[in-house]
Scaffold this active site. Sequence first.
Site, PDB file in Angstrom:
ATOM      1  N   LEU A  87       0.933  -1.302   0.243  1.00 26.30           N
ATOM      2  CA  LEU A  87       0.196  -0.099   0.257  1.00 26.30           C
ATOM      3  C   LEU A  87       0.996   1.440  -0.086  1.00 26.30           C
ATOM      4  O   LEU A  87       0.507   2.209   0.423  1.00 26.30           O
ATOM      5  CB  LEU A  87      -0.799  -0.269   0.824  1.00 26.30           C
ATOM      6  CG  LEU A  87      -2.285  -1.053   1.412  1.00 26.30           C
ATOM      7  CD1 LEU A  87      -2.652  -0.908   2.672  1.00 26.30           C
ATOM      8  CD2 LEU A  87      -2.850  -1.296   0.094  1.00 26.30           C
ATOM      9  N   CYS A  88       1.834   1.300  -0.850  1.00 27.25           N
ATOM     10  CA  CYS A  88       2.908   2.534  -0.908  1.00 27.25           C
ATOM     11  C   CYS A  88       3.624   2.632  -2.365  1.00 27.25           C
ATOM     12  O   CYS A  88       4.256   3.010  -2.886  1.00 27.25           O
ATOM     13  CB  CYS A  88       3.911   2.152   0.057  1.00 27.25           C
ATOM     14  SG  CYS A  88       5.102   0.824   0.136  1.00 27.25           S
ATOM     15  N   GLY A  89       2.086   2.679  -3.158  1.00 26.14           N
ATOM     16  CA  GLY A  89       2.017   2.924  -4.231  1.00 26.14           C
ATOM     17  C   GLY A  89       3.401   1.965  -5.263  1.00 26.14           C
ATOM     18  O   GLY A  89       3.313   0.917  -5.240  1.00 26.14           O
TER      19      GLY A  89
END
Length: 285
Positions: A87-89
Amino acid sequence: MPSLQDIRRRIASVKGTQKITRAMKMVAAAKLRRAQDSLLRARPHAYALRGLAARVAAGAGDTGNPLLSPGRGDTVGLIVVTSDRGLCGGFNANIVNAAMRALEERFAGRPVELIVVGRKGLETLRRRPCVIRASHTGVFDKRASSAHERIIGAAADDFLSGRHAEVHCLYNEFKSAISQKVTVERLLPFDLPDDEAAPSAVPYLFEPDEASVLSALVTENLHVQMNRILLESAASEQGARMAAMDAATKNAGEVMERLTLKYNRARQDAITREVVEVVSGVEAL
């Protein structure tokens, strides 16, 4: 066409997701501030120590220090620093893609063994055509002060034993909350740009001797640079996560707007149909 109840359920679901992404953005922002503070405190010391070690090494003669000379063989050790959580691109994808490009271009024709830091990178690189020498997971969960020592200590042992001729590190260098730069840095053998490797104009006095001091400086520099790299990656991860959660929150808002418009139109159509049915019934009577 979905019913009004289905649309209401979708709106409620998206609204719940938006609350989660907004909360995750706030948590990432708080962690980013702490990580950035730690990084800004560590950088001056790391750069100063690297420059000092370079100046001493440039002014020293042949001390026979094995950390200053290429290792035996042709195998390259590549430390790949990723994150333990998603969930950090594109944070982890950029590192993995850069690692695969490095194998094909920068180290083309040379055997490369990867030392993977971070669970996400390990899960992805296991499915790629590469050799994984070692892995370190859980490093960023509770940033233990010995994490960098374990990583660079194992890499240095492989270098000194002749398993690796060189050791490089691939990581995300922190630029700002919304900008990270994928960087490849050579750690072993000890090497620096020419502008940092000029001998000092002031002669040094060594105690007990030049070779011992230089060896201690180079070894300490390795540990300090590895610690700085982990801090760079930790700050970059939180910056990338904050940006990704901000984008997800905005996207959820746009989806809710479209669903609300769709809901209003469907509700208006239903009311119109009911009115037409009532009017038709009255006319029939």
